[in-house]
Design a protein around this motif. Structure first.
Motif, mmCIF file in Angstrom:
data_model
loop_
_atom_site.group_PDB
_atom_site.id
_atom_site.type_symbol
_atom_site.label_atom_id
_atom_site.label_comp_id
_atom_site.label_asym_id
_atom_site.label_seq_id
_atom_site.Cartn_x
_atom_site.Cartn_y
_atom_site.Cartn_z
ATOM 1 N N THR A 31 11.572 40.400 -62.578
ATOM 2 C CA THR A 31 11.099 41.319 -63.606
ATOM 3 C C THR A 31 10.987 40.694 -64.981
ATOM 4 O OG1 THR A 31 13.325 42.063 -64.166
ATOM 5 C CG2 THR A 31 12.181 43.261 -62.402
ATOM 6 N N GLY A 32 11.704 39.570 -65.209
ATOM 7 C CA GLY A 32 11.711 38.975 -66.536
ATOM 8 C C GLY A 32 12.570 39.741 -67.520
ATOM 9 N N ILE A 33 13.333 40.697 -67.032
ATOM 10 C CA ILE A 33 14.192 41.511 -67.894
ATOM 11 C C ILE A 33 15.598 40.938 -67.877
ATOM 12 C CG2 ILE A 33 15.219 43.798 -68.202
ATOM 13 C CD1 ILE A 33 12.705 44.923 -66.801
ATOM 14 N N TYR A 34 16.221 40.894 -69.033
ATOM 15 C CA TYR A 34 17.618 40.454 -69.088
ATOM 16 C C TYR A 34 18.434 41.409 -68.251
ATOM 17 C CZ TYR A 34 16.243 37.418 -72.894
ATOM 18 O OH TYR A 34 15.632 36.456 -73.649
ATOM 19 N N ALA A 35 18.991 40.897 -67.172
ATOM 20 C CA ALA A 35 19.602 41.806 -66.216
ATOM 21 C C ALA A 35 20.934 41.327 -65.651
ATOM 22 C CB ALA A 35 18.638 42.060 -65.057
ATOM 23 N N GLY A 36 21.419 40.164 -66.063
ATOM 24 C CA GLY A 36 22.647 39.672 -65.474
ATOM 25 C C GLY A 36 22.516 39.561 -63.966
ATOM 26 N N TYR A 37 21.479 38.909 -63.530
ATOM 27 C CA TYR A 37 21.028 38.937 -62.154
ATOM 28 C C TYR A 37 21.796 37.975 -61.245
ATOM 29 C CZ TYR A 37 17.771 38.216 -58.268
ATOM 30 O OH TYR A 37 17.191 38.094 -57.041
ATOM 31 N N ASN A 38 23.004 38.262 -60.871
ATOM 32 C CA ASN A 38 23.769 37.468 -59.897
ATOM 33 C C ASN A 38 23.478 35.975 -59.961
ATOM 34 O OD1 ASN A 38 25.056 39.711 -58.808
ATOM 35 N ND2 ASN A 38 23.332 40.135 -57.463
ATOM 36 N N LYS A 80 35.099 17.943 -55.714
ATOM 37 C CA LYS A 80 35.041 19.281 -55.119
ATOM 38 C C LYS A 80 34.119 20.154 -55.952
ATOM 39 C CE LYS A 80 39.578 19.005 -53.075
ATOM 40 N NZ LYS A 80 40.809 19.690 -52.787
ATOM 41 N N GLU A 81 33.565 21.174 -55.308
ATOM 42 C CA GLU A 81 32.663 22.075 -56.015
ATOM 43 C C GLU A 81 33.413 23.302 -56.510
ATOM 44 O OE1 GLU A 81 28.204 23.958 -55.612
ATOM 45 O OE2 GLU A 81 29.334 23.577 -53.777
ATOM 46 N N GLY A 82 33.173 23.660 -57.754
ATOM 47 C CA GLY A 82 33.673 24.908 -58.318
ATOM 48 C C GLY A 82 32.488 25.827 -58.532
ATOM 49 N N SER A 83 32.663 27.119 -58.287
ATOM 50 C CA SER A 83 31.520 28.022 -58.453
ATOM 51 C C SER A 83 31.983 29.434 -58.778
ATOM 52 C CB SER A 83 30.663 28.038 -57.185
ATOM 53 O OG SER A 83 31.413 28.548 -56.104
ATOM 54 N N ALA A 84 31.056 30.207 -59.302
ATOM 55 C CA ALA A 84 31.296 31.617 -59.612
ATOM 56 C C ALA A 84 29.951 32.324 -59.670
ATOM 57 C CB ALA A 84 32.016 31.763 -60.952
ATOM 58 N N VAL A 85 29.946 33.619 -59.414
ATOM 59 C CA VAL A 85 28.748 34.445 -59.576
ATOM 60 C C VAL A 85 28.834 35.098 -60.948
ATOM 61 C CG1 VAL A 85 27.491 36.460 -58.732
ATOM 62 C CG2 VAL A 85 28.500 34.846 -57.110
ATOM 63 N N ILE A 86 27.765 34.998 -61.696
ATOM 64 C CA ILE A 86 27.727 35.540 -63.053
ATOM 65 C C ILE A 86 26.890 36.813 -63.034
ATOM 66 C CG2 ILE A 86 27.089 35.083 -65.448
ATOM 67 C CD1 ILE A 86 29.234 33.180 -64.240
ATOM 68 N N ASN A 87 27.490 37.912 -63.402
ATOM 69 C CA ASN A 87 26.781 39.193 -63.518
ATOM 70 C C ASN A 87 26.900 39.646 -64.969
ATOM 71 O OD1 ASN A 87 25.943 39.742 -60.788
ATOM 72 N ND2 ASN A 87 28.112 39.896 -60.327
ATOM 73 N N GLU A 88 26.248 38.948 -65.844
ATOM 74 C CA GLU A 88 26.420 39.197 -67.270
ATOM 75 C C GLU A 88 25.125 39.699 -67.885
ATOM 76 O OE1 GLU A 88 28.006 40.064 -70.445
ATOM 77 O OE2 GLU A 88 29.308 39.178 -68.924
#
Length: 151
Positions: A31-38, A80-88
């Motif tokens: 959508t191009g909308i700021y949405a904190g898209y996972n 090692k890999e570090g990761s997180a899901v960002i929903n901001e």
């Protein structure tokens, strides 16, 4: 290129190195909308030695700070890999905080920092050490582009 925290003299126990990204905003690519898209935030780290203390990744927003990755102690002689899901939904910046242990026998390194599965827009100003020149990027920010100051 990678960044690391040097633990030899003149460093002392509990010294911290903080690596800070520029402010970025995430948006939904459909959508191009700021949405904190996972968005998928990831990086590689190496924490090796008897006296390694800790590595934290903190996401800073207008609402405050949130620790999104936290590792402590010797993680073995391997990357090692570090990761997180960002929903901001807000602008955010990431801070890597490496803390020295009780002696020089332990180093921490980070590499290949990326934000994926969304578009990101850097929100840089004249106080940032480095700023991206493209308005939007797919897939990843390379570590050099994320660095505000070197460890």
């Amino acid at each position: 290129h990678f960044a690391y925290i040097e633990t030899s003299y003149p460093r002392i126990p509990d010294d911290r190195a903080i690596l800070t990204s520029p402010w970025i905003k995430t948006e939904n690519p459909a959508t191009g909308i700021y949405a904190g898209y996972n968005c998928s935030f990831s990086f590689w780290y190496h924490m090796y030695g008897n006296d390694v203390d800790s590595l934290e990744v903190i996401m800073k927003t207008s609402a405050g700070n949130t620790t999104i990755v936290s590792e402590k102690g010797n993680q073995g002689n391997a990357w090692k890999e570090g990761s997180a899901v960002i929903n901001e939904h807000d602008a955010a910046r990431f801070m890597f905080v490496g803390t020295r242990g009780v002696s020089f026998a332990g180093d921490i390194a980070i590499d290949d920092i990326s934000v994926k599965t969304c578009l990101i827009t850097p929100l840089c100003n004249d106080k940032d050490f480095m700023c991206l020149t493209t308005p939007k990027m797919h897939h990843s920010l390379q570590s050099v582009q994320l660095l505000r100051r070197l460890w």
